[in-house]
Design a protein around this motif. Structure first.
Motif, PDB file in Angstrom:
ATOM      1  N   ALA A  27       0.836  -1.204   0.000  1.00 42.19           N
ATOM      2  CA  ALA A  27       0.000   0.000   0.000  1.00 42.19           C
ATOM      3  C   ALA A  27       0.869   1.252   0.000  1.00 42.19           C
ATOM      4  O   ALA A  27       0.602   2.209  -0.739  1.00 42.19           O
ATOM      5  CB  ALA A  27      -0.943  -0.007   1.204  1.00 42.19           C
ATOM      6  N   LYS A  29       1.174   4.033  -3.009  1.00 42.32           N
ATOM      7  CA  LYS A  29       0.903   5.441  -2.723  1.00 42.32           C
ATOM      8  C   LYS A  29       2.073   6.299  -3.201  1.00 42.32           C
ATOM      9  O   LYS A  29       1.886   7.305  -3.883  1.00 42.32           O
ATOM     10  CB  LYS A  29       0.666   5.637  -1.223  1.00 42.32           C
ATOM     11  CG  LYS A  29       0.295   7.037  -0.851  1.00 42.32           C
ATOM     12  CD  LYS A  29      -1.067   7.393  -1.397  1.00 42.32           C
ATOM     13  CE  LYS A  29      -1.552   8.717  -0.852  1.00 42.32           C
ATOM     14  NZ  LYS A  29      -2.828   9.105  -1.445  1.00 42.32           N
ATOM     15  N   ILE A  87      -1.684   6.236  -5.706  1.00 42.94           N
ATOM     16  CA  ILE A  87      -3.025   5.680  -5.477  1.00 42.94           C
ATOM     17  C   ILE A  87      -3.125   5.080  -4.073  1.00 42.94           C
ATOM     18  O   ILE A  87      -2.142   4.626  -3.498  1.00 42.94           O
ATOM     19  CB  ILE A  87      -3.395   4.597  -6.513  1.00 42.94           C
ATOM     20  CG1 ILE A  87      -2.430   3.424  -6.469  1.00 42.94           C
ATOM     21  CG2 ILE A  87      -3.445   5.189  -7.908  1.00 42.94           C
ATOM     22  CD1 ILE A  87      -2.871   2.228  -7.288  1.00 42.94           C
ATOM     23  N   ASP A  88      -4.333   5.130  -3.558  1.00 43.89           N
ATOM     24  CA  ASP A  88      -4.613   4.489  -2.275  1.00 43.89           C
ATOM     25  C   ASP A  88      -4.934   3.026  -2.520  1.00 43.89           C
ATOM     26  O   ASP A  88      -5.618   2.686  -3.501  1.00 43.89           O
ATOM     27  CB  ASP A  88      -5.784   5.175  -1.575  1.00 43.89           C
ATOM     28  CG  ASP A  88      -5.434   6.582  -1.108  1.00 43.89           C
ATOM     29  OD1 ASP A  88      -4.291   6.774  -0.630  1.00 43.89           O
ATOM     30  OD2 ASP A  88      -6.285   7.476  -1.217  1.00 43.89           O
ATOM     31  N   TYR A  89      -4.432   2.170  -1.655  1.00 50.76           N
ATOM     32  CA  TYR A  89      -4.658   0.730  -1.770  1.00 50.76           C
ATOM     33  C   TYR A  89      -4.900   0.205  -0.370  1.00 50.76           C
ATOM     34  O   TYR A  89      -4.369   0.746   0.601  1.00 50.76           O
ATOM     35  CB  TYR A  89      -3.422   0.062  -2.400  1.00 50.76           C
ATOM     36  CG  TYR A  89      -3.660  -1.331  -2.928  1.00 50.76           C
ATOM     37  CD1 TYR A  89      -4.333  -1.533  -4.123  1.00 50.76           C
ATOM     38  CD2 TYR A  89      -3.210  -2.441  -2.227  1.00 50.76           C
ATOM     39  CE1 TYR A  89      -4.542  -2.805  -4.617  1.00 50.76           C
ATOM     40  CE2 TYR A  89      -3.416  -3.724  -2.720  1.00 50.76           C
ATOM     41  CZ  TYR A  89      -4.085  -3.902  -3.910  1.00 50.76           C
ATOM     42  OH  TYR A  89      -4.300  -5.165  -4.395  1.00 50.76           O
ATOM     43  N   ARG A  90      -5.665  -0.844  -0.281  1.00 54.25           N
ATOM     44  CA  ARG A  90      -5.940  -1.412   1.044  1.00 54.25           C
ATOM     45  C   ARG A  90      -4.626  -1.826   1.705  1.00 54.25           C
ATOM     46  O   ARG A  90      -3.658  -2.156   1.010  1.00 54.25           O
ATOM     47  CB  ARG A  90      -6.880  -2.615   0.925  1.00 54.25           C
ATOM     48  CG  ARG A  90      -6.242  -3.842   0.306  1.00 54.25           C
ATOM     49  CD  ARG A  90      -7.275  -4.965   0.115  1.00 54.25           C
ATOM     50  NE  ARG A  90      -6.698  -6.134  -0.493  1.00 54.25           N
ATOM     51  CZ  ARG A  90      -6.462  -6.296  -1.792  1.00 54.25           C
ATOM     52  NH1 ARG A  90      -6.763  -5.316  -2.630  1.00 54.25           N
ATOM     53  NH2 ARG A  90      -5.938  -7.405  -2.249  1.00 54.25           N
TER      54      ARG A  90
END
Length: 128
Positions: A38, A42, A47-50
């Motif tokens: 994540a 980022k 990007i946002d990722y779990r």
């Protein structure tokens, strides 16, 4: 063929990392690498990722036997353990070393190593 063993645990992501690390230690493995997927997504992609981390688990005695037998087996080391946020908890999954060994072909020494490592990894996941 299943690629690994998994369990969904009901705790925070950070607690799952700590519990998984301790479970691996309890069965003779240590965590030699920790990849924050994540955070990397980022930083590098914006990007946002779990929450998702890949822990590299290693049992040095078993690793030495395997590398002495077949140095290129290092391509499949360490044993990866993933920890990811999912609906309903945190999923922890350890690679099945037998699945990884399938690529290397028959080798009695390596088979003995994975037959030692496999139940340890299963026990670590089951203990969570």
């Amino acid at each position: 063929m299943e690629l690994g063993f998994s369990k969904v645990v009901d705790c925070t992501f950070d607690q799952a990392i700590a519990k998984t690390t301790q479970a691996l230690i309890d069965v003779g493995f240590g965590v030699v690498s920790d990849i924050d997927i994540a955070g990397t997504f980022k930083t590098k992609l914006g990007i946002d990722y779990r929450p998702y981390r890949i822990l590299g688990a290693c049992n040095p005695a078993l690793a030495k036997i395997a590398l002495d037998e077949m140095p290129e087996i290092g391509l499949f080391m360490p044993c990866n353990v993933t920890v990811e946020q999912v609906d309903g908890g945190v999923k922890v999954m350890a690679i099945d070393p037998i699945a990884a060994l399938a690529v290397a072909g028959p080798n009695p020494v390596l088979e003995a190593v994975v037959n030692d490592a496999r139940p340890r990894l299963q026990q670590a996941i089951a203990s969570l």
